[in-house]
Design an enzyme around this catalytic site. Structure first.
Site, short mmCIF file in Angstrom:
data_model
loop_
_atom_site.label_atom_id
_atom_site.label_comp_id
_atom_site.label_asym_id
_atom_site.label_seq_id
_atom_site.Cartn_x
_atom_site.Cartn_y
_atom_site.Cartn_z
N TYR A 23 10.14 7.23 -1.68
CA TYR A 23 8.78 7.65 -1.30
C TYR A 23 8.25 8.84 -2.09
CZ TYR A 23 10.16 4.72 2.66
OH TYR A 23 10.61 3.68 3.43
N ASN A 75 -1.02 1.78 6.00
CA ASN A 75 0.42 1.75 5.77
C ASN A 75 1.04 1.98 7.15
OD1 ASN A 75 3.09 1.97 5.15
ND2 ASN A 75 2.86 3.64 3.65
N HIS A 81 6.59 -4.70 9.84
CA HIS A 81 7.54 -5.81 9.81
C HIS A 81 7.71 -6.50 11.16
CE1 HIS A 81 8.17 -3.95 6.00
NE2 HIS A 81 8.74 -2.87 6.50
N ASP A 88 -2.47 -7.86 16.18
CA ASP A 88 -3.57 -8.38 16.99
C ASP A 88 -4.74 -7.41 17.02
OD1 ASP A 88 -2.24 -10.72 17.51
OD2 ASP A 88 -1.80 -10.29 19.61
N HIS A 101 1.95 0.03 0.74
CA HIS A 101 3.28 0.63 0.92
C HIS A 101 3.60 1.44 -0.32
CE1 HIS A 101 3.96 -1.83 4.43
NE2 HIS A 101 3.43 -2.84 3.75
N MET A 102 4.20 2.60 -0.11
CA MET A 102 4.62 3.44 -1.23
C MET A 102 5.71 2.73 -2.04
SD MET A 102 3.34 6.74 -1.02
CE MET A 102 4.41 8.16 -0.82
N SER A 103 6.71 2.20 -1.33
CA SER A 103 7.85 1.59 -2.02
C SER A 103 7.58 0.11 -2.26
CB SER A 103 9.11 1.75 -1.15
OG SER A 103 8.97 1.05 0.07
N ARG A 112 12.30 -5.94 5.29
CA ARG A 112 11.05 -5.36 4.76
C ARG A 112 10.21 -6.38 3.98
NH1 ARG A 112 12.02 0.18 5.67
NH2 ARG A 112 14.21 0.67 5.41
C1 DQA Z 1 6.83 1.82 3.87
C2 DQA Z 1 7.87 0.69 3.77
C3 DQA Z 1 8.41 0.34 5.15
O1 DQA Z 1 9.38 -0.71 5.04
C4 DQA Z 1 9.08 1.54 5.77
O2 DQA Z 1 9.54 1.23 7.06
C5 DQA Z 1 8.22 2.75 5.76
C6 DQA Z 1 7.40 3.03 4.59
C7 DQA Z 1 6.36 2.28 2.48
O3 DQA Z 1 5.35 2.98 2.42
O4 DQA Z 1 7.01 1.97 1.48
O5 DQA Z 1 8.25 3.56 6.70
O6 DQA Z 1 5.71 1.33 4.57
#
Ligand code: DQA
Length: 145
Positions: A23, A75, A81, A88, A101-103, A112
């Site tokens: 991150y 995010n 997940h 909803d 998502h950052m990653s 994920r």
């Molecule tokens: C996340 C990816 C998710 O799998 C993880 O649970 C996070 C951060 C991301 O920004 O990469 O908390 O959403």
């Protein structure tokens, strides 16, 4: 000015301290300032919100509906997940929703790889660190116009 709501979910207040390999080192405040500045450039009033409570996230999404936000960048962290409640809530909205998502979630653990939001969002951006959010904001603006 367009109104864009940026939603950060569970554990994301810990960005800057949490798993820098995935991150990076930017804090949530720094990410939000960059979003605000880019919003000014693009003609958007960006309001950011973070919570660790799922029901509060649902209520913030309901408020985005009643306030007539023009788009959402979300995010949701791990909620992405498995949270049908948040899915909803998002499905109530009729405006573009961009999931970020950052990653690169697809290069990580199998759980994920699934987003329960996939069918209700306009698109997904992942793997670019803070740029995922900035690209998400640009995508939201072009989806509105
Ligand atoms: C996340 C990816 C998710 O799998 C993880 O649970 C996070 C951060 C991301 O920004 O990469 O908390 O959403």
């Amino acid at each position: 000015m367009k109104k864009i709501v940026v939603l950060h979910g569970v554990n994301l207040n810990m960005f800057g301290k949490r798993d820098p390999k995935q991150y990076g080192t930017a804090t949530l405040d720094q990410i939000d300032s960059q979003l605000k500045a880019l919003g000014q450039e693009l003609g958007a009033d960006v309001e950011s919100y973070q919570t660790n409570l799922e029901g509060e996230m649902c209520e913030r999404i309901h408020r985005a509906f009643t306030e007539k936000a023009d788009a959402i960048v979300i995010n949701a962290g791990a909620w992405t997940h498995y949270s049908y409640g948040i899915r909803d809530a998002l499905a109530i909205l009729t405006v573009p929703i961009i999931e970020v998502h950052m990653s690169n979630v697809h290069a990580r653990e199998t759980f994920r790889h699934t987003s329960v939001f996939a069918e209700v969002v306009k698109g997904q951006i992942c793997g670019f660190g803070v740029d995922s959010y900035l690209l998400g904001l640009r995508a939201a603006m072009s989806a509105i116009q």
